[in-house]
Write a protein that holds these residues in place. Sequence first.
Motif, PDB file in Angstrom:
ATOM      1  N   ASN A 283     -44.955  11.954  -6.340  1.00 39.94           N
ATOM      2  CA  ASN A 283     -44.905  10.394  -6.356  1.00 39.94           C
ATOM      3  C   ASN A 283     -44.277   9.854  -5.283  1.00 39.94           C
ATOM      4  OD1 ASN A 283     -44.866   7.864  -7.612  1.00 39.94           O
ATOM      5  ND2 ASN A 283     -44.220   8.468  -9.366  1.00 39.94           N
ATOM      6  N   LYS A 284     -45.307   9.137  -4.634  1.00 41.62           N
ATOM      7  CA  LYS A 284     -44.738   8.546  -3.414  1.00 41.62           C
ATOM      8  C   LYS A 284     -44.535   6.979  -3.566  1.00 41.62           C
ATOM      9  CE  LYS A 284     -46.973  11.863  -0.279  1.00 41.62           C
ATOM     10  NZ  LYS A 284     -45.886  12.562  -0.206  1.00 41.62           N
ATOM     11  N   SER A 285     -44.400   6.502  -4.618  1.00 38.88           N
ATOM     12  CA  SER A 285     -44.218   4.736  -4.992  1.00 38.88           C
ATOM     13  C   SER A 285     -42.947   4.690  -4.492  1.00 38.88           C
ATOM     14  CB  SER A 285     -43.996   4.800  -6.529  1.00 38.88           C
ATOM     15  OG  SER A 285     -43.014   5.509  -7.215  1.00 38.88           O
ATOM     16  N   LYS A 286     -43.128   3.254  -4.074  1.00 40.71           N
ATOM     17  CA  LYS A 286     -41.829   2.782  -3.426  1.00 40.71           C
ATOM     18  C   LYS A 286     -40.642   2.671  -4.199  1.00 40.71           C
ATOM     19  CE  LYS A 286     -44.149  -0.231  -0.059  1.00 40.71           C
ATOM     20  NZ  LYS A 286     -44.340  -1.616   0.406  1.00 40.71           N
ATOM     21  N   PRO A 287     -40.764   2.306  -5.479  1.00 37.45           N
ATOM     22  CA  PRO A 287     -39.499   2.390  -6.463  1.00 37.45           C
ATOM     23  C   PRO A 287     -38.913   3.537  -6.515  1.00 37.45           C
ATOM     24  CG  PRO A 287     -41.267   1.177  -7.377  1.00 37.45           C
ATOM     25  CD  PRO A 287     -42.043   1.797  -6.407  1.00 37.45           C
ATOM     26  N   LEU A 288     -39.582   4.729  -6.384  1.00 38.07           N
ATOM     27  CA  LEU A 288     -38.829   6.008  -6.291  1.00 38.07           C
ATOM     28  C   LEU A 288     -38.281   6.667  -5.106  1.00 38.07           C
ATOM     29  CD1 LEU A 288     -38.581   8.610  -8.278  1.00 38.07           C
ATOM     30  CD2 LEU A 288     -40.819   9.569  -7.437  1.00 38.07           C
ATOM     31  N   ARG A 289     -39.001   5.909  -4.079  1.00 36.12           N
ATOM     32  CA  ARG A 289     -38.438   6.563  -2.828  1.00 36.12           C
ATOM     33  C   ARG A 289     -37.082   5.515  -2.393  1.00 36.12           C
ATOM     34  NH1 ARG A 289     -41.424   7.567   2.055  1.00 36.12           N
ATOM     35  NH2 ARG A 289     -43.096   9.044   1.579  1.00 36.12           N
ATOM     36  N   LEU A 290     -36.925   4.227  -3.019  1.00 38.03           N
ATOM     37  CA  LEU A 290     -35.782   3.344  -2.935  1.00 38.03           C
ATOM     38  C   LEU A 290     -34.986   4.023  -3.699  1.00 38.03           C
ATOM     39  CD1 LEU A 290     -34.637   0.959  -1.674  1.00 38.03           C
ATOM     40  CD2 LEU A 290     -35.349  -0.302  -3.748  1.00 38.03           C
ATOM     41  N   GLY A 291     -35.210   4.396  -4.805  1.00 37.21           N
ATOM     42  CA  GLY A 291     -34.008   5.064  -5.775  1.00 37.21           C
ATOM     43  C   GLY A 291     -33.396   6.314  -5.240  1.00 37.21           C
ATOM     44  N   TYR A 292     -34.293   7.198  -4.649  1.00 34.12           N
ATOM     45  CA  TYR A 292     -33.848   8.650  -3.829  1.00 34.12           C
ATOM     46  C   TYR A 292     -32.993   8.176  -2.698  1.00 34.12           C
ATOM     47  CZ  TYR A 292     -34.125  12.744  -1.070  1.00 34.12           C
ATOM     48  OH  TYR A 292     -33.719  13.873  -0.237  1.00 34.12           O
ATOM     49  N   ILE A 293     -33.416   7.155  -1.856  1.00 33.82           N
ATOM     50  CA  ILE A 293     -32.906   6.792  -0.479  1.00 33.82           C
ATOM     51  C   ILE A 293     -31.288   6.159  -0.978  1.00 33.82           C
ATOM     52  CG2 ILE A 293     -32.717   5.568   1.521  1.00 33.82           C
ATOM     53  CD1 ILE A 293     -34.343   7.773   1.847  1.00 33.82           C
ATOM     54  N   THR A 294     -31.372   5.431  -1.926  1.00 38.44           N
ATOM     55  CA  THR A 294     -30.119   4.601  -2.355  1.00 38.44           C
ATOM     56  C   THR A 294     -29.190   5.782  -2.892  1.00 38.44           C
ATOM     57  OG1 THR A 294     -31.510   2.724  -2.750  1.00 38.44           O
ATOM     58  CG2 THR A 294     -29.143   2.835  -4.008  1.00 38.44           C
ATOM     59  N   LEU A 295     -29.528   6.587  -3.612  1.00 38.12           N
ATOM     60  CA  LEU A 295     -28.793   7.608  -4.409  1.00 38.12           C
ATOM     61  C   LEU A 295     -27.955   8.539  -3.317  1.00 38.12           C
ATOM     62  CD1 LEU A 295     -27.412   8.920  -6.652  1.00 38.12           C
ATOM     63  CD2 LEU A 295     -29.574  10.510  -6.960  1.00 38.12           C
ATOM     64  N   VAL A 296     -29.013   8.891  -2.306  1.00 40.30           N
ATOM     65  CA  VAL A 296     -28.409  10.119  -1.437  1.00 40.30           C
ATOM     66  C   VAL A 296     -27.536   9.396  -0.320  1.00 40.30           C
ATOM     67  CG1 VAL A 296     -29.072  11.736   0.383  1.00 40.30           C
ATOM     68  CG2 VAL A 296     -30.403  11.630  -1.874  1.00 40.30           C
ATOM     69  N   PHE A 297     -28.133   8.298   0.307  1.00 46.64           N
ATOM     70  CA  PHE A 297     -27.317   7.683   1.387  1.00 46.64           C
ATOM     71  C   PHE A 297     -25.916   6.863   0.655  1.00 46.64           C
ATOM     72  CE2 PHE A 297     -30.897   8.614   3.854  1.00 46.64           C
ATOM     73  CZ  PHE A 297     -30.183   8.843   5.096  1.00 46.64           C
ATOM     74  N   GLY A 298     -26.314   6.554  -0.453  1.00 44.32           N
ATOM     75  CA  GLY A 298     -25.584   5.850  -1.267  1.00 44.32           C
ATOM     76  C   GLY A 298     -24.087   6.659  -1.442  1.00 44.32           C
ATOM     77  N   THR A 299     -24.205   7.966  -1.721  1.00 38.96           N
ATOM     78  CA  THR A 299     -23.393   9.132  -1.984  1.00 38.96           C
ATOM     79  C   THR A 299     -22.553   9.109  -0.527  1.00 38.96           C
ATOM     80  OG1 THR A 299     -24.730  10.137  -3.625  1.00 38.96           O
ATOM     81  CG2 THR A 299     -22.827  11.464  -2.517  1.00 38.96           C
ATOM     82  N   MET A 300     -23.398   9.195   0.648  1.00 35.40           N
ATOM     83  CA  MET A 300     -22.617   9.422   1.596  1.00 35.40           C
ATOM     84  C   MET A 300     -21.998   8.145   2.281  1.00 35.40           C
ATOM     85  SD  MET A 300     -25.478  11.328   4.245  1.00 35.40           S
ATOM     86  CE  MET A 300     -27.068  10.880   3.750  1.00 35.40           C
ATOM     87  N   PHE A 301     -22.278   7.008   1.970  1.00 36.51           N
ATOM     88  CA  PHE A 301     -21.462   5.891   2.076  1.00 36.51           C
ATOM     89  C   PHE A 301     -20.121   5.895   1.367  1.00 36.51           C
ATOM     90  CE2 PHE A 301     -20.518   1.667   0.366  1.00 36.51           C
ATOM     91  CZ  PHE A 301     -20.229   0.978   1.922  1.00 36.51           C
ATOM     92  N   VAL A 302     -20.175   6.183   0.222  1.00 38.17           N
ATOM     93  CA  VAL A 302     -19.092   6.176  -0.624  1.00 38.17           C
ATOM     94  C   VAL A 302     -18.053   7.302   0.036  1.00 38.17           C
ATOM     95  CG1 VAL A 302     -17.930   6.932  -2.786  1.00 38.17           C
ATOM     96  CG2 VAL A 302     -20.025   5.352  -2.805  1.00 38.17           C
ATOM     97  N   MET A 303     -18.621   8.428   0.316  1.00 37.41           N
ATOM     98  CA  MET A 303     -17.940   9.636   0.825  1.00 37.41           C
ATOM     99  C   MET A 303     -17.004   9.068   2.207  1.00 37.41           C
ATOM    100  SD  MET A 303     -19.999  12.902   0.127  1.00 37.41           S
ATOM    101  CE  MET A 303     -18.483  14.074   0.972  1.00 37.41           C
ATOM    102  N   ASN A 304     -17.736   8.518   2.909  1.00 36.02           N
ATOM    103  CA  ASN A 304     -17.289   8.110   4.513  1.00 36.02           C
ATOM    104  C   ASN A 304     -16.253   6.733   3.998  1.00 36.02           C
ATOM    105  OD1 ASN A 304     -16.965   7.088   6.961  1.00 36.02           O
ATOM    106  ND2 ASN A 304     -19.039   7.438   7.592  1.00 36.02           N
ATOM    107  N   SER A 305     -16.779   6.162   3.210  1.00 36.75           N
ATOM    108  CA  SER A 305     -15.790   4.690   2.912  1.00 36.75           C
ATOM    109  C   SER A 305     -14.396   5.050   2.491  1.00 36.75           C
ATOM    110  CB  SER A 305     -16.444   3.760   2.123  1.00 36.75           C
ATOM    111  OG  SER A 305     -17.668   3.351   2.525  1.00 36.75           O
ATOM    112  N   LEU A 306     -14.320   6.176   1.662  1.00 34.85           N
ATOM    113  CA  LEU A 306     -13.359   6.435   0.724  1.00 34.85           C
ATOM    114  C   LEU A 306     -12.291   7.666   1.466  1.00 34.85           C
ATOM    115  CD1 LEU A 306     -14.102   6.017  -2.956  1.00 34.85           C
ATOM    116  CD2 LEU A 306     -13.098   4.503  -1.299  1.00 34.85           C
ATOM    117  N   ARG A 307     -12.795   8.046   2.632  1.00 34.80           N
ATOM    118  CA  ARG A 307     -12.320   9.303   3.256  1.00 34.80           C
ATOM    119  C   ARG A 307     -10.743   9.002   3.579  1.00 34.80           C
ATOM    120  NH1 ARG A 307     -13.154   9.103   9.138  1.00 34.80           N
ATOM    121  NH2 ARG A 307     -14.145   7.333   9.462  1.00 34.80           N
ATOM    122  N   TYR A 308      -9.832  10.053   3.813  1.00 34.08           N
ATOM    123  CA  TYR A 308      -8.594   9.934   4.268  1.00 34.08           C
ATOM    124  C   TYR A 308      -8.272  11.079   5.196  1.00 34.08           C
ATOM    125  CZ  TYR A 308      -3.602   9.687   4.715  1.00 34.08           C
ATOM    126  OH  TYR A 308      -2.380   9.724   5.189  1.00 34.08           O
TER     127      TYR A 308
END
Length: 550
Positions: free
Chosen positions: A21-46
């Motif tokens: 399923n290559k729908s835009k909502p699914l792609r957006l959800g996937y990208i948001t979840l994975v890169f969002g995880t990286m964003f949180v990890m980077n932002s809160l790192r110490y």
Amino acid sequence: MTIYYVLPILTLLLGIPLLFNKSKPLRLGYITLVFGTMFVMNSLRYGIGYDYYHYQMLLDKYTVNDYGMVEMFTKVGSEPLYTILMKLVILLPYPVRYLTLNAATALITYLPVASVVSKERFPQVSTFMYICLTFFYTSMNFTRQAMAASLVFLSLGAIRNKKHWQVVLFAFIGALFHFSALVLIPIYFISLIKPSWKFYSVAGVLSAAVFVFSDKLIKFALSLVDTRYSLYIDSPFLTRGLSVYYIIIPLLIAVLHIIIYFTAGKEIKGYGIFTNFALISAVIWIFSVKHLIVERFSIYIYIFMIVSLPEGLGALYDRSRKKEGFHINSGVILTAVYCLLFYGYNDYTITQQAHGVFPYHSIISPYTINKKRLDIRPRDCYFNVPFLQFLHTIDRENCTVFAVNSGTSNEKFRIEELIGLSRFGIQNDVYGLNSYIACITDGKPAICFKDTQPVEFSTNLYEKYDITLKSDAAGGTASMIVNDVEFALPQHAMYFLVFDNNKQMIITAQGYDLSTSERICINNDVFNMLEYYPGFEDYESGLELGLIED
């Protein structure tokens, strides 16, 4: 450490639905979840990333001196866009400044990559490569280079369509975060040469010659480019190299690009350029085995591999599907093999603790404590440890901890430090001339005295320790006296006394200079000879040395 092993696997597993399923909502959800995880990890790192404290000091240095744009570039060594970013960050309250800076750099790094990858045919493979090929880890260490590389990555469409001026423009925009992004310009124009065995043979001979004389050539180049880079001359960054194992994956990527180009890649727009990028990246990585500093220059072209390789493998997959009869799809097999290799590379990177980002620590839970070691050799767990680590180590049961301030008028606490200090009942930042004494026992606040005038507190612990604590912010002094032995120094700092309630003895006594970003741990000879203090085995030797009184 587990997160670094789990994240790449989840990236692939969560991407499986995108194959059907290559729908835009699914792609957006996937990208948001994975890169969002990286964003949180980077932002809160110490404390992770070799440059973590460097950027803290850079921000504090700018805050104290209030440099202008030109001065930031000439005196501090900060490029224009990074200077603007810091100018905006220092408008915020001090405790959240560095947290905000991390979040901002993470956003600038991941948003361009996510936007480009989301439009590709196989975003899950590209994201998997982004993590495993150390780009994610680089973003938590070489933060300015990572931002510059992400902005350069936006030139993907321009490179495919050979829009030269746009490629140059993106390189200059990237250079506003880090000057080294300009390396893309000459590499791009060289890569316009059509791939051929003749071209690669000549390039190979020239690369070999440069490799032989690389020491002198790099020193000469660094002295010409920027006076800031002359500091690297004769430094370990220039005289030492990476492990030879690091060049295996770049070489395999280059080989596969060449195979794809001469079999199915000539029809892919701009694939000849990316094939040359792959080969030049491999050459740069070979040089990094001899010179550490060279590695960081590869990022500006190596990052394109996360889209060009999946694109080429997709072309092989389509080519194999057109064949009649039973056959093994080479695109599927090569994708599986290379993903396994990439994950193995990720594992090797973790074991080598590349970029200083392993294991992961956050401002919420910055350190894990080995309780068994803490019980057996508690003093080793405290001696000269970073300030935040110390705060989280003493926050446990069976401990009584006293804290005394000597009135460092410049001290300011970051958000992660305030979280640790809140356990003492200190809820707010400590500015100006504030005297305070605090105590926690069994992980809970017991006392907290705070005033603009000197404060004093006395108690007896375990019926054998007479303790007197004094804090005089106006006079800039503090005192921690236990049985007539002074454990504080005549130096501005926050001092701590830590007692083990089970063993009923002093575990450690040390202080931290909070006037600088480094939060330097300080102690005196009494601390260094602490094993002679009452409660330790060699008490008689302590008497003979005059460290304590009978």
